[in-house]
Every structure is written in C-alpha cells, then in structure tokens.
Design a protein around this motif. Structure first.
Motif, PDB file in Angstrom:
ATOM      1  N   LEU A  41       0.815  -1.218   0.000  1.00  0.00           N
ATOM      2  CA  LEU A  41       0.000   0.000   0.000  1.00  0.00           C
ATOM      3  C   LEU A  41       0.848   1.267   0.000  1.00  0.00           C
ATOM      4  O   LEU A  41       0.321   2.365   0.034  1.00  0.00           O
ATOM      5  CB  LEU A  41      -0.933   0.004   1.209  1.00  0.00           C
ATOM      6  N   ARG A  42       2.178   1.067  -0.027  1.00  0.00           N
ATOM      7  CA  ARG A  42       3.036   2.250   0.007  1.00  0.00           C
ATOM      8  C   ARG A  42       3.180   2.824  -1.389  1.00  0.00           C
ATOM      9  O   ARG A  42       4.220   2.745  -2.018  1.00  0.00           O
ATOM     10  CB  ARG A  42       4.413   1.893   0.557  1.00  0.00           C
ATOM     11  N   GLN A  43       2.090   3.344  -1.944  1.00  0.00           N
ATOM     12  CA  GLN A  43       2.153   3.887  -3.298  1.00  0.00           C
ATOM     13  C   GLN A  43       1.235   5.090  -3.430  1.00  0.00           C
ATOM     14  O   GLN A  43       0.327   5.294  -2.658  1.00  0.00           O
ATOM     15  CB  GLN A  43       1.743   2.822  -4.308  1.00  0.00           C
ATOM     16  N   ARG A  44       1.525   5.885  -4.445  1.00  0.00           N
ATOM     17  CA  ARG A  44       0.651   7.027  -4.701  1.00  0.00           C
ATOM     18  C   ARG A  44       0.654   7.295  -6.201  1.00  0.00           C
ATOM     19  O   ARG A  44       1.537   6.826  -6.925  1.00  0.00           O
ATOM     20  CB  ARG A  44       1.129   8.253  -3.921  1.00  0.00           C
ATOM     21  N   VAL A  45      -0.334   8.061  -6.634  1.00  0.00           N
ATOM     22  CA  VAL A  45      -0.465   8.340  -8.056  1.00  0.00           C
ATOM     23  C   VAL A  45       0.207   9.665  -8.355  1.00  0.00           C
ATOM     24  O   VAL A  45       0.005  10.648  -7.651  1.00  0.00           O
ATOM     25  CB  VAL A  45      -1.947   8.388  -8.454  1.00  0.00           C
ATOM     26  N   ALA A  46       1.033   9.687  -9.378  1.00  0.00           N
ATOM     27  CA  ALA A  46       1.700  10.917  -9.769  1.00  0.00           C
ATOM     28  C   ALA A  46       1.267  11.283 -11.171  1.00  0.00           C
ATOM     29  O   ALA A  46       1.079  10.410 -12.014  1.00  0.00           O
ATOM     30  CB  ALA A  46       3.217  10.734  -9.724  1.00  0.00           C
ATOM     31  N   ASN A  47       1.084  12.570 -11.403  1.00  0.00           N
ATOM     32  CA  ASN A  47       0.753  13.033 -12.741  1.00  0.00           C
ATOM     33  C   ASN A  47       1.999  13.594 -13.387  1.00  0.00           C
ATOM     34  O   ASN A  47       2.752  14.305 -12.744  1.00  0.00           O
ATOM     35  CB  ASN A  47      -0.294  14.137 -12.662  1.00  0.00           C
ATOM     36  N   TYR A  48       2.210  13.284 -14.641  1.00  0.00           N
ATOM     37  CA  TYR A  48       3.333  13.901 -15.334  1.00  0.00           C
ATOM     38  C   TYR A  48       2.977  15.338 -15.647  1.00  0.00           C
ATOM     39  O   TYR A  48       1.825  15.645 -15.937  1.00  0.00           O
ATOM     40  CB  TYR A  48       3.665  13.144 -16.604  1.00  0.00           C
ATOM     41  N   ALA A  49       3.984  16.190 -15.602  1.00  0.00           N
ATOM     42  CA  ALA A  49       3.746  17.617 -15.763  1.00  0.00           C
ATOM     43  C   ALA A  49       2.962  17.904 -17.040  1.00  0.00           C
ATOM     44  O   ALA A  49       3.353  17.503 -18.126  1.00  0.00           O
ATOM     45  CB  ALA A  49       5.083  18.353 -15.799  1.00  0.00           C
ATOM     46  N   GLY A  50       1.829  18.571 -16.871  1.00  0.00           N
ATOM     47  CA  GLY A  50       1.104  19.092 -18.019  1.00  0.00           C
ATOM     48  C   GLY A  50       0.310  18.091 -18.825  1.00  0.00           C
ATOM     49  O   GLY A  50      -0.333  18.450 -19.784  1.00  0.00           O
ATOM     50  N   VAL A  51       0.325  16.840 -18.487  1.00  0.00           N
ATOM     51  CA  VAL A  51      -0.449  15.883 -19.268  1.00  0.00           C
ATOM     52  C   VAL A  51      -1.374  15.086 -18.367  1.00  0.00           C
ATOM     53  O   VAL A  51      -1.270  15.128 -17.154  1.00  0.00           O
ATOM     54  CB  VAL A  51       0.459  14.915 -20.064  1.00  0.00           C
ATOM     55  N   VAL A  57       3.714   5.586  -8.190  1.00  0.00           N
ATOM     56  CA  VAL A  57       5.044   5.501  -7.618  1.00  0.00           C
ATOM     57  C   VAL A  57       4.907   4.842  -6.250  1.00  0.00           C
ATOM     58  O   VAL A  57       4.016   5.198  -5.488  1.00  0.00           O
ATOM     59  CB  VAL A  57       5.671   6.898  -7.462  1.00  0.00           C
ATOM     60  N   GLY A  58       5.754   3.885  -5.983  1.00  0.00           N
ATOM     61  CA  GLY A  58       5.673   3.205  -4.696  1.00  0.00           C
ATOM     62  C   GLY A  58       7.055   2.944  -4.141  1.00  0.00           C
ATOM     63  O   GLY A  58       8.063   3.121  -4.816  1.00  0.00           O
ATOM     64  N   ALA A  59       7.095   2.548  -2.872  1.00  0.00           N
ATOM     65  CA  ALA A  59       8.373   2.234  -2.236  1.00  0.00           C
ATOM     66  C   ALA A  59       8.571   0.721  -2.230  1.00  0.00           C
ATOM     67  O   ALA A  59       7.700  -0.028  -1.812  1.00  0.00           O
ATOM     68  CB  ALA A  59       8.386   2.777  -0.813  1.00  0.00           C
ATOM     69  N   TRP A  60       9.715   0.295  -2.731  1.00  0.00           N
ATOM     70  CA  TRP A  60      10.019  -1.135  -2.816  1.00  0.00           C
ATOM     71  C   TRP A  60      11.231  -1.430  -1.952  1.00  0.00           C
ATOM     72  O   TRP A  60      12.311  -0.883  -2.207  1.00  0.00           O
ATOM     73  CB  TRP A  60      10.272  -1.516  -4.277  1.00  0.00           C
ATOM     74  N   LYS A  61      11.061  -2.266  -0.936  1.00  0.00           N
ATOM     75  CA  LYS A  61      12.168  -2.594  -0.046  1.00  0.00           C
ATOM     76  C   LYS A  61      13.000  -3.683  -0.708  1.00  0.00           C
ATOM     77  O   LYS A  61      12.604  -4.845  -0.765  1.00  0.00           O
ATOM     78  CB  LYS A  61      11.608  -3.061   1.303  1.00  0.00           C
ATOM     79  N   LEU A  62      14.177  -3.283  -1.233  1.00  0.00           N
ATOM     80  CA  LEU A  62      15.004  -4.244  -1.964  1.00  0.00           C
ATOM     81  C   LEU A  62      15.721  -5.194  -1.018  1.00  0.00           C
ATOM     82  O   LEU A  62      15.849  -6.379  -1.274  1.00  0.00           O
ATOM     83  CB  LEU A  62      16.025  -3.496  -2.813  1.00  0.00           C
ATOM     84  N   SER A  63      16.236  -4.639   0.089  1.00  0.00           N
ATOM     85  CA  SER A  63      16.876  -5.495   1.076  1.00  0.00           C
ATOM     86  C   SER A  63      16.781  -4.815   2.432  1.00  0.00           C
ATOM     87  O   SER A  63      16.410  -3.646   2.528  1.00  0.00           O
ATOM     88  CB  SER A  63      18.338  -5.756   0.713  1.00  0.00           C
ATOM     89  N   ASP A  64      17.109  -5.560   3.496  1.00  0.00           N
ATOM     90  CA  ASP A  64      16.889  -5.035   4.832  1.00  0.00           C
ATOM     91  C   ASP A  64      17.783  -3.853   5.168  1.00  0.00           C
ATOM     92  O   ASP A  64      17.405  -2.986   5.936  1.00  0.00           O
ATOM     93  CB  ASP A  64      17.105  -6.156   5.865  1.00  0.00           C
ATOM     94  N   ASP A  65      18.997  -3.820   4.584  1.00  0.00           N
ATOM     95  CA  ASP A  65      19.927  -2.761   4.978  1.00  0.00           C
ATOM     96  C   ASP A  65      20.031  -1.638   3.953  1.00  0.00           C
ATOM     97  O   ASP A  65      20.976  -0.893   3.941  1.00  0.00           O
ATOM     98  CB  ASP A  65      21.307  -3.364   5.282  1.00  0.00           C
ATOM     99  N   LEU A  66      19.056  -1.535   3.093  1.00  0.00           N
ATOM    100  CA  LEU A  66      19.073  -0.446   2.111  1.00  0.00           C
ATOM    101  C   LEU A  66      17.783   0.359   2.222  1.00  0.00           C
ATOM    102  O   LEU A  66      16.750  -0.185   2.582  1.00  0.00           O
ATOM    103  CB  LEU A  66      19.156  -1.012   0.696  1.00  0.00           C
ATOM    104  N   PRO A  67      17.871   1.644   1.912  1.00  0.00           N
ATOM    105  CA  PRO A  67      16.619   2.409   1.885  1.00  0.00           C
ATOM    106  C   PRO A  67      15.733   1.862   0.759  1.00  0.00           C
ATOM    107  O   PRO A  67      16.253   1.403  -0.249  1.00  0.00           O
ATOM    108  CB  PRO A  67      17.071   3.827   1.562  1.00  0.00           C
ATOM    109  N   PRO A  68      14.416   1.902   0.942  1.00  0.00           N
ATOM    110  CA  PRO A  68      13.552   1.370  -0.107  1.00  0.00           C
ATOM    111  C   PRO A  68      13.719   2.153  -1.407  1.00  0.00           C
ATOM    112  O   PRO A  68      13.927   3.365  -1.383  1.00  0.00           O
ATOM    113  CB  PRO A  68      12.140   1.554   0.452  1.00  0.00           C
TER     114      PRO A  68
END
Lengths: 653, 76
Positions: A41-51, A57-68
């Motif tokens: 659920l860590r996602q949100r909708v983004a609009n591209y400029a002007g269109v 866009v969401g956050a994906w946790k790649l590994s435990d010791d890295l920022p998502p």
C-alpha cells in the motif's frame, strides 16, 4: 516527489539517494499486479507535468539494509516507437528523456511467459540500450498449465540479462527479483552513453528482430500441444463475443452496472445526506446564531457532504470497471461496441463512461481514463454531461408535478412520462451532434490505431480491484473535493452577504435574506437576459444557485418563495406555491411553457461544479472545463430560447 | 488473400503487410510480421472489428486494417 526515508547503514555501501526503478512491459503482461505485490500500500499516483497520463510511484524494499527504492509503474507499451501519449511518456522515462524525471537506475521488464515472442520485442529493445535490465517472467503458473516449458537459464544466457520467474499473487520470486535488480545496478555503476534520439525502426529491422527472438524462444522453450485444442478462454469467448449472445450478455452487464450506480448507491447517498443535514441542524440549533454558525451549517458542512455524497457511486462504478478490466471482459465490450460508437466518431471504450453518466457524470468522466486516444477521451468527457443524470431528476419531477400532473396523451399515457423520455432523448441527440461536430473540428481524429489485445480471461484479483477503488476514491476526495468545497463556500457567501438585519430564522426573513443577497441581486440583474426564456428574477436566483448543483434550485426556490425548506411535504407545498405564483404584472410566473423551457435548460446546461472540478482534474487544466461550461451554457440558452419563443409563436403559453 | 477474407478458424501465415501507416507499424510490433502464424476467429456482431489469433494471443483490429495484411492458408 516526496522523499523516501534513507537509513544510514546504507550510506557507505551504496548510493546515498534511493534507487529509482521503473517497471515496463506490454499491456496485460501483469505489470500492475507485480507493482502491487512489490510495494503493497506504500504507493501514490503521480501526474506527469502538463499531461493527463498518470503513473503510480511506490516504495520497494530491496533489502533489509538499504533504503527502499522508488518504483515507478509505467503505462504499458509494445515498443519504444510510441504511438499514444501513454506510450510516449513511458518511453521518455525509460530512455531518460523524461521531463522532471531522472532516468531510472534499473528497469524491470515484465514479460508474459505465455506470450514470449511478442513480449520480448520490447525487452530486447531495452536490453540493447545497455541499461541495467532485469526480466520478470510473469504468468508462469498459466504457462505451466498450458504445458509450456521454458528453460529460464538458457533464455537468460541468450538475452544476456537476469530473468526471474515471479507469481505476483503469491509473492513468489519477489526476493530473487530484488537481489537481481540490486546486483544489476551495482554492476553498471557508470551509466552508459545515451543512444542518439529518434532512430526509428525500419520494417526490415523489425522483422529481423522478430526472427531473432523466434529463434531464441524456439531453443529455450517447448510447447506441449500448440493450438490443438481450445483454451478455457476460447470457450468463454464462444459465448461472450458471439454474434447474438455477446450483445445480450453485454446488455445485461450494462444494466447491472447502471442499476448499481443508480439504485444501490441511493441508500448510502441518502445516509450521507441525512447525516450532514442533521449535522447542520445541530449546529444551527446549538450555536448562537451568527456568521460562524451560518458558515458552518450553510457552507462548510453541506460542502463536505456534497463531496462525500459522490463516493458511493464512484466506489460502485470503479468496483465494476476494475472487475471488468481485470477479468479481460472490458476488451470484449470494446470489441462488441466499437462499430456502433464509431458512428459517433467515438470508439468502444466510450461506452462505460457515457452509460454511467446517466447516473452521474462525475464517476462517468473519471471512467474515461480507459480511453487511450486523448482526443477520443476529451470528446467523451465533453459530451458526458448531456446524459441526464440523477441530479436532474428531482428538477424534472418538480416541474412535471407542478405543471403537468394528471395529464395524459393518446388516451392512457401519462404526459409526464412522455416529457421525461423526451428530455433524456434530447440529451442523447445533442450529445451525438456535439460529438460529431467536435470530432470534425477541434478534436479531429488523430488516427491513432485501433488495435486492442483481447487478453485471456482470468479471475480478477481482490488486491488489484481494491487498489483501483481506493486510488480513485482517494483521488476524487483530494483533487476534486477541495475544489467542490471551495466553490460551495463561495456560493454560500453569495447568498449570505450582505447580511439582512435581524436574524430570527423564519421563512420570511430567509426569503428577505436571499432576495437582498448578492445572489438575489444577480438574479435581478440577469432578468432582462433570461426574460426571453420565460424566466423571472426568482427563477434567475434559482438558476444561479443551481450552478453549484442542479438540485439546489429546489431548495433555493423554496426559500425565495418562502415555503421553508425543511417541511416534510416540501415538494407538494412548493408545487402549490409555484402554481399560484404571479409576476408583478399579474400573469402566472409558472406556465407549462416556462416549465418546459426550464427543463430544456437543465438538460443542456452544465450546472454542476463537481463535474467541472473533475474535468479540471482529468484534463489537468481549466481550459476544458471552462470551454465545457461555456458551450453548454450557450446551447442551453439557445435551446430554451427556441423552446419558449417557438412555443409562444405556436400559441402555447 | 487478405486477413479479413480467410475462413474463420483456418490456420494461416502472414505473407506481407501493405501500407506503411502507424497502424501497420503497430501491427508489426505486436507480432504480425511475415511468417507469423495467424488465424481469423470471428468478426464482431456488426461485421467490424475482427478478432484474430496471432502467435497464440488474441487481438481485435478493424477490417480496414486487416485488408492490408496478406496471408496464405496453411495445410491442404
């Protein structure tokens, strides 16, 4: 872009900034399911400029010791030679040409394993760019059922990229995918030079690429029994796209959807309205009378209620739309109706938005998102408000009850029913004509190809459906809701200022208040303009207030005529009052012809700020909503003028 | 023979695509290239568009575009 929190352990080993990873792939390849599985659920909708194109866009946790990492879900595309706006945006992001969007650190290409050759076309184009690419092989379970055996290792070696089979539903393979993405980013720490722009594919190289992919796929996979027997999907299609049964089933589905947003939504909408009315009443009776109580009870609370009252319809419509899309039926509905809608210069995908606009244009316009061609989409948006929505119904019924009650034509047919049907038809016919004109002038066909995939039927996933509904409802409340609330307060202020002296809240003082307010004065100012339509200044006030929402005219008329808006038998007393109301010169203010003229006005005018707010949000500018309100107002004025003056010439009154 | 004319259900192969519009390019990108296996499934109730099966997946396209696709029947 909102920052994703960075943990400090990672700072030494990797980039200080969160990684940007894009998910690309063909439409229907399972991109969105994978995106939902990776980000939750860590996602949100983004609009591209002007269109109008939006991406998640969401956050994906790649590994435990890295920022998502930031994960972008791009619109589906078949190749890097984009034809639609959606595809252009996806391509620009992938090639690092995106405006205000940095190039991604890695690309996850989603490849449908039941349709390897076509899906690999895009994948190989991306691999050639020497960007870090990882292939996520989806629909692996489906492939197994089709007895399709894929040698993943062999395929990965031939393509020279890591390939990870995933089953998004069960989170299978997501961990391995994360590891593969991480190592692919580390390997190519230096970004390769960008390839020159604009190298269009010649047909020759396109054919060569397909030939090469065919060879690779032939060597690394084997099909059990190709095309020898019909799949389940084929069998379902035998009925659902059948010459006779197909349209019948479609009609049933449409009736169900329409029924749902028209009547199932009625109860929750009624509850929301009742709760907010009660809230207003509580404030009026418990607060000392004055500006604050009036602002809260007359402006803010009805405004918030006016936003939330749409949620049941939006919820239901998107429940159905996402189920129909996710199951694969929507593409069939488009297939079945394309020819019919092409007569209007539209296409199959306009069906659902236009139909739902009969309940309410707000969810209808939000549903135009499924129309890929921007001009087709805009045309559909611009004609959607002509479908007579449920908010017009109370106005029609008030007029019919007041002026045409108990009259019949042709023996037994109630005149009211005939009028009602004519009003709906008037809206539809106008929509057809306007669509035709728009498509031949400002929105001339851009000739974008009509080629749609009919994906294999599958059970809609609960996760995807609920994601869609949550996103749509959330977007409506945040983006359109704020505009609706703001306009509600402005319109309240117009009716509440300047303040009349003495504040007992009798219906007489309320009537005096609205007559002396800015709205009341405006009603008198526009009287010369609306007199040719048969309207006096009291109707003028009603018209002005109805631009907030059509049904508002009823409560405004009640106040103006001093009926009192909260009595239980409101509409009957209002009808009686209207029938006997006279103008200053002694003539009746409400004749049948005035009623017809007013109803024609209501069919054609865009008196709904919620619609405008939603068009503003969907087209990302004020240009189209303003155009819409203006041209519909002109049409409404002309329509009423012709009705009233023509009626008088023919001897009606 | 063109794609819109073949009997439905009979396996065929793409021979050539005429025309060089965006639709042609799009169709080729979606796998309708010379040599690709293709089958006409059915046409919509009003005769247009048509449903075809190419490389094992289903696709709807308009008759006007299908007329640009030359095919040859397989077997027999």
């Amino acid at each position: 872009m909102s920052a994703v929190p960075i943990t400090n352990q990672a700072a030494s080993s990797s980039q200080p900034k969160p990684l940007l990873i894009a998910i690309a792939g063909n439409p229907n390849a399972g991109k969105t399911s994978l995106f939902n599985a990776l980000t939750g659920l860590r996602q949100r909708v983004a609009n591209y400029a002007g269109v109008t194109v939006e991406s998640k866009v969401g956050a994906w946790k790649l590994s435990d010791d890295l920022p998502p990492a930031q994960l972008i879900d791009l619109p589906g595309l078949y190749s890097l030679e984009a034809t639609s706006l959606d595809e252009q945006i996806a391509r620009d992001v992938l090639l690092g040409r995106g405006h205000r969007m940095p190039s991604p650190d890695a690309i996850v290409v989603v490849v449908d394993s039941t349709n390897l050759v076509r899906n690999l076309y895009l994948a190989t184009q991306l691999i050639e760019r020497e960007w870090p690419v990882v292939i996520a092989l989806t629909m692996f379970d489906l492939a197994e059922r089709q007895r399709l055996v894929i040698d993943v290792g062999k395929l990965a070696a031939a393509l020279a990229v890591p390939i990870v089979p995933v089953v998004a539903k069960h989170q299978r393979g997501t961990r391995v995918l994360a590891e593969a993405v991480l190592s692919s980013v580390v390997k190519s720490a230096t970004a390769p030079d960008k390839l020159p722009e604009g190298n269009t594919t010649s047909q020759r190289s396109l054919i060569d690429r397909y030939r090469w992919i065919e060879e690779v796929v032939a060597e690394s996979s084997s099909r059990g029994d190709e095309q020898s027997k019909a799949t389940t999907s084929d069998k379902i299609d035998r009925i659902l796209t059948h010459r006779v049964f197909g349209p019948v089933v479609l009609l049933l589905v449409l009736v169900l959807v329409f029924q749902a947003i028209f009547s199932w939504a009625a109860l929750p909408m009624y509850i929301i309205e009742t709760v907010f009315n009660a809230l207003s009443e509580t404030i009026r009776s418990n607060f000392p009378p004055g500006l604050l109580a009036d602002l809260l009870a007359g402006g803010v609370i009805p405004g918030v209620g006016g936003v939330l009252v749409f949620l049941p319809q939006i919820f239901l419509l998107f429940l159905f739309i996402s189920i129909l899309e996710d199951s694969g039926y929507m593409a069939r509905a488009v297939f079945l109706t394309d020819r019919l809608l092409r007569i209007l210069g539209l296409q199959g995908r306009a069906l659902m938005p236009l139909l739902s606009s009969f309940a309410c244009a707000v969810p209808g316009i939000m549903a135009t998102r499924t129309i890929e061609d921007p001009k087709d989409r805009l045309t559909t948006i611009l004609i959607a408000p002509f479908m007579s929505c449920s908010a017009r119904l109370p106005v029609y019924t008030l007029m019919i009850a007041t002026l045409f009650a108990d009259r019949t034509v042709l023996g037994h047919v109630s005149l009211g029913v005939v009028i009602l049907i004519s009003l709906y038809l008037l809206g539809i016919v106008t929509a057809v004509i306007v669509a035709w004109i728009l498509k031949h002038t400002v929105l001339k066909a851009s000739g974008s190809p009509f080629v749609i995939e009919l994906p294999a039927y599958r059970l809609p996933s609960f996760g995807n459906v609920s994601h869609t509904i949550l996103t749509r409802c959330g977007l409506f409340v945040r983006k359109a809701g704020t505009v609706i609330l703001a306009i509600s307060i402005v319109l309240w202020a117009l009716a509440a200022f300047p303040r009349s002296p003495a504040g007992q809240s009798t219906s007489k003082s309320q009537a005096a208040q609205i007559r002396n307010s800015y709205a009341g004065r405006a009603g008198r100012v526009i009287e010369p303009v609306i007199a040719p339509l048969g309207f006096d200044w009291k109707i003028g006030i009603g018209l002005i207030s109805s631009f907030a929402a059509r049904e508002t005219i009823i409560s405004t008329l009640s106040i103006v005529y001093g009926v009192g808006a909260d009595s239980a038998g409101e509409s009957t007393t209002l009808s009686k009052t209207l029938r006997n109301a006279r103008r200053q010169d002694g003539t009746l203010a409400w004749t049948p012809l005035v009623g017809i003229s007013l109803m024609v006005f209501f069919v054609l005018a865009c008196q709904c700020m919620s619609t405008l707010a939603v068009v503003r949000r969907e087209t990302n500018s004020w240009r189209w909503p303003l155009f819409m309100v203006f041209y519909m107002l002109v049409l409404a004025y002309l329509g009423s003028l012709v009705t009233y003056q023509g009626g008088r010439l023919l001897g009606f009154s | 023979m063109t794609l819109d004319k073949i009997p439905s259900g009979r396996p065929a192969r793409v021979v050539a695509l005429e025309g060089s519009t965006r639709v042609t390019l799009r169709l080729m990108e979606m796998g309708i290239v010379p040599g690709a296996p293709i089958r006409l499934i059915k046409s919509a109730p009003l005769g247009d568009p048509i449903q075809v099966c190419v490389r094992g997946y289903h696709l709807a396209l308009r008759v006007a575009d299908a007329q640009e696709i030359k095919v040859t029947l397989q077997g027999e």
